[in-house]
Design a protein around this motif. Sequence first.
Motif, PDB file in Angstrom:
ATOM      1  N   VAL A   1       0.878  -1.214  -0.024  1.00 64.43           N
ATOM      2  CA  VAL A   1      -0.147  -0.096  -0.077  1.00 64.43           C
ATOM      3  C   VAL A   1       0.905   1.214  -0.022  1.00 64.43           C
ATOM      4  O   VAL A   1       1.824   1.505   0.727  1.00 64.43           O
ATOM      5  CB  VAL A   1      -0.811  -0.097   1.107  1.00 64.43           C
ATOM      6  CG1 VAL A   1      -1.738   1.181   1.299  1.00 64.43           C
ATOM      7  CG2 VAL A   1      -1.882  -1.375   1.326  1.00 64.43           C
TER       8      VAL A   1
ATOM      9  N   ASN B   1      -6.224   6.124   2.326  1.00 64.05           N
ATOM     10  CA  ASN B   1      -6.147   5.213   0.740  1.00 64.05           C
ATOM     11  C   ASN B   1      -7.398   4.991   0.209  1.00 64.05           C
ATOM     12  O   ASN B   1      -7.825   3.792   0.056  1.00 64.05           O
ATOM     13  CB  ASN B   1      -5.137   4.002   0.970  1.00 64.05           C
ATOM     14  CG  ASN B   1      -4.839   3.398  -0.123  1.00 64.05           C
ATOM     15  OD1 ASN B   1      -4.955   3.965  -1.279  1.00 64.05           O
ATOM     16  ND2 ASN B   1      -4.746   2.298  -0.004  1.00 64.05           N
TER      17      ASN B   1
ATOM     18  N   TYR C   1      -5.350   1.755  -3.355  1.00 64.55           N
ATOM     19  CA  TYR C   1      -4.080   1.373  -4.189  1.00 64.55           C
ATOM     20  C   TYR C   1      -3.276   0.367  -3.293  1.00 64.55           C
ATOM     21  O   TYR C   1      -3.083   0.431  -1.975  1.00 64.55           O
ATOM     22  CB  TYR C   1      -3.127   2.470  -4.253  1.00 64.55           C
ATOM     23  CG  TYR C   1      -3.834   3.689  -5.277  1.00 64.55           C
ATOM     24  CD1 TYR C   1      -4.194   3.463  -6.618  1.00 64.55           C
ATOM     25  CD2 TYR C   1      -4.264   4.700  -4.548  1.00 64.55           C
ATOM     26  CE1 TYR C   1      -5.034   4.499  -7.159  1.00 64.55           C
ATOM     27  CE2 TYR C   1      -4.992   6.038  -5.128  1.00 64.55           C
ATOM     28  CZ  TYR C   1      -5.251   5.664  -6.497  1.00 64.55           C
ATOM     29  OH  TYR C   1      -5.807   6.562  -7.161  1.00 64.55           O
TER      30      TYR C   1
ATOM     31  N   ASP D   1     -11.862   2.076   5.354  1.00 62.62           N
ATOM     32  CA  ASP D   1     -11.245   3.412   5.058  1.00 62.62           C
ATOM     33  C   ASP D   1     -11.447   4.138   6.309  1.00 62.62           C
ATOM     34  O   ASP D   1     -12.289   4.442   6.728  1.00 62.62           O
ATOM     35  CB  ASP D   1     -11.820   4.013   3.835  1.00 62.62           C
ATOM     36  CG  ASP D   1     -11.696   3.203   2.576  1.00 62.62           C
ATOM     37  OD1 ASP D   1     -10.675   2.443   2.429  1.00 62.62           O
ATOM     38  OD2 ASP D   1     -12.629   3.026   1.765  1.00 62.62           O
TER      39      ASP D   1
END
Length: 120
Positions: free
Chosen positions: A31, A69, A73, A103
């Motif tokens: 990541v 993020n 990704y 998230d």
Amino acid sequence: MPFITCKVNRPISWEQEVELKARMGKAIECVPGKSERYLLLSFEPDSHLWLRGDDSQPMAYIDAAIFGNEGHYGYPEFTDEVTRAFGDVLGIPAGNVFIKYEDITAWGVAGQYIDRSYFQ
């Protein structure tokens, strides 16, 4: 900061936990911008997990909460690395490793509130 909780329905020896910790530290590098330096991990062995009404098969439920993020990704590569780690170290078949992604848009640490605008 990523926070990853790993629940498995089997015991984990100290040596296995250390190996998983190292493998998770490498996996998080998939990541962008993440590393073991900021990784917070929790292992919960002997969890009561049932899959399709059965608790006899080894299985893992992993909750990966990752800050900043939203584009996800590196998640496919992270998923592959984590799945292989739990297979190699604990013998959990790939089909029994489940990863939930969360998230994180805001975080608090050391008495400080941090959100995405902090890094802009």
